[in-house]
Design a protein around this motif. Structure first.
Motif, PDB file in Angstrom:
ATOM      1  N   GLN A 120       0.843  -1.202   0.000  1.00  0.00           N
ATOM      2  CA  GLN A 120       0.000   0.000   0.000  1.00  0.00           C
ATOM      3  C   GLN A 120       0.879   1.254   0.000  1.00  0.00           C
ATOM      4  OE1 GLN A 120      -3.285   0.019  -0.418  1.00  0.00           O
ATOM      5  NE2 GLN A 120      -3.178   2.232  -0.559  1.00  0.00           N
ATOM      6  N   GLY A 121       1.933   1.256   0.817  1.00  0.00           N
ATOM      7  CA  GLY A 121       2.846   2.400   0.848  1.00  0.00           C
ATOM      8  C   GLY A 121       3.573   2.571  -0.467  1.00  0.00           C
ATOM      9  N   CYS A 122       3.916   1.457  -1.095  1.00  0.00           N
ATOM     10  CA  CYS A 122       4.589   1.499  -2.396  1.00  0.00           C
ATOM     11  C   CYS A 122       3.668   2.104  -3.446  1.00  0.00           C
ATOM     12  CB  CYS A 122       5.014   0.092  -2.795  1.00  0.00           C
ATOM     13  SG  CYS A 122       5.772  -0.040  -4.432  1.00  0.00           S
ATOM     14  N   VAL A 123       2.436   1.622  -3.512  1.00  0.00           N
ATOM     15  CA  VAL A 123       1.484   2.130  -4.510  1.00  0.00           C
ATOM     16  C   VAL A 123       1.216   3.618  -4.274  1.00  0.00           C
ATOM     17  CG1 VAL A 123      -0.895   1.956  -5.343  1.00  0.00           C
ATOM     18  CG2 VAL A 123       0.430  -0.113  -4.943  1.00  0.00           C
ATOM     19  N   SER A 124       1.043   3.992  -3.007  1.00  0.00           N
ATOM     20  CA  SER A 124       0.798   5.405  -2.697  1.00  0.00           C
ATOM     21  C   SER A 124       1.977   6.267  -3.122  1.00  0.00           C
ATOM     22  CB  SER A 124       0.551   5.581  -1.196  1.00  0.00           C
ATOM     23  OG  SER A 124      -0.608   4.912  -0.815  1.00  0.00           O
ATOM     24  N   GLY A 125       3.191   5.797  -2.820  1.00  0.00           N
ATOM     25  CA  GLY A 125       4.383   6.557  -3.186  1.00  0.00           C
ATOM     26  C   GLY A 125       4.548   6.697  -4.688  1.00  0.00           C
TER      27      GLY A 125
END
Length: 103
Positions: free
Chosen positions: A75-80
């Motif tokens: 989720q953090g990867c996609v958001s970033g």
């Protein structure tokens, strides 16, 4: 049965039994070590390349987001990646590639 043959048979059985016990014994606990970086760089290059194919320049923000994917924070990867300008579908795919082992 002759005595030397019987003795050899008993010794062989004893050795095999003890070998099985040693093989099945739990290993001794080891001292804790400092956390280290992943041994393989996972697939950060493939993640950044997929982001680049989607039309986004490879910046530090893209690389940092791919690093989040490597450690399992999808989720953090996609958001970033989305914040860096990578379209949603490409960001999701790039993060999934980052989380997988390199080939």
């Amino acid at each position: 049965m002759r005595r030397p043959i019987r003795t050899a048979g008993v010794l062989t059985g004893l050795i095999l039994t003890l070998g099985g016990i040693v093989a099945a014994a739990p290993t001794a606990p080891t001292a804790p070590t400092a956390p280290t970086a992943p041994t393989a760089p996972a697939d950060i290059p493939a993640c950044t390349q997929m982001a680049a194919q989607a039309g986004t320049q490879t910046t530090e923000a893209v690389t940092a987001a791919c690093r989040r994917g490597v450690v399992g924070d999808l989720q953090g990867c996609v958001s970033g990646l989305t914040e860096a300008g990578v379209p949603g579908g490409a960001a999701n795919g790039a993060c999934r590639i980052a989380a997988s082992e390199p080939r």
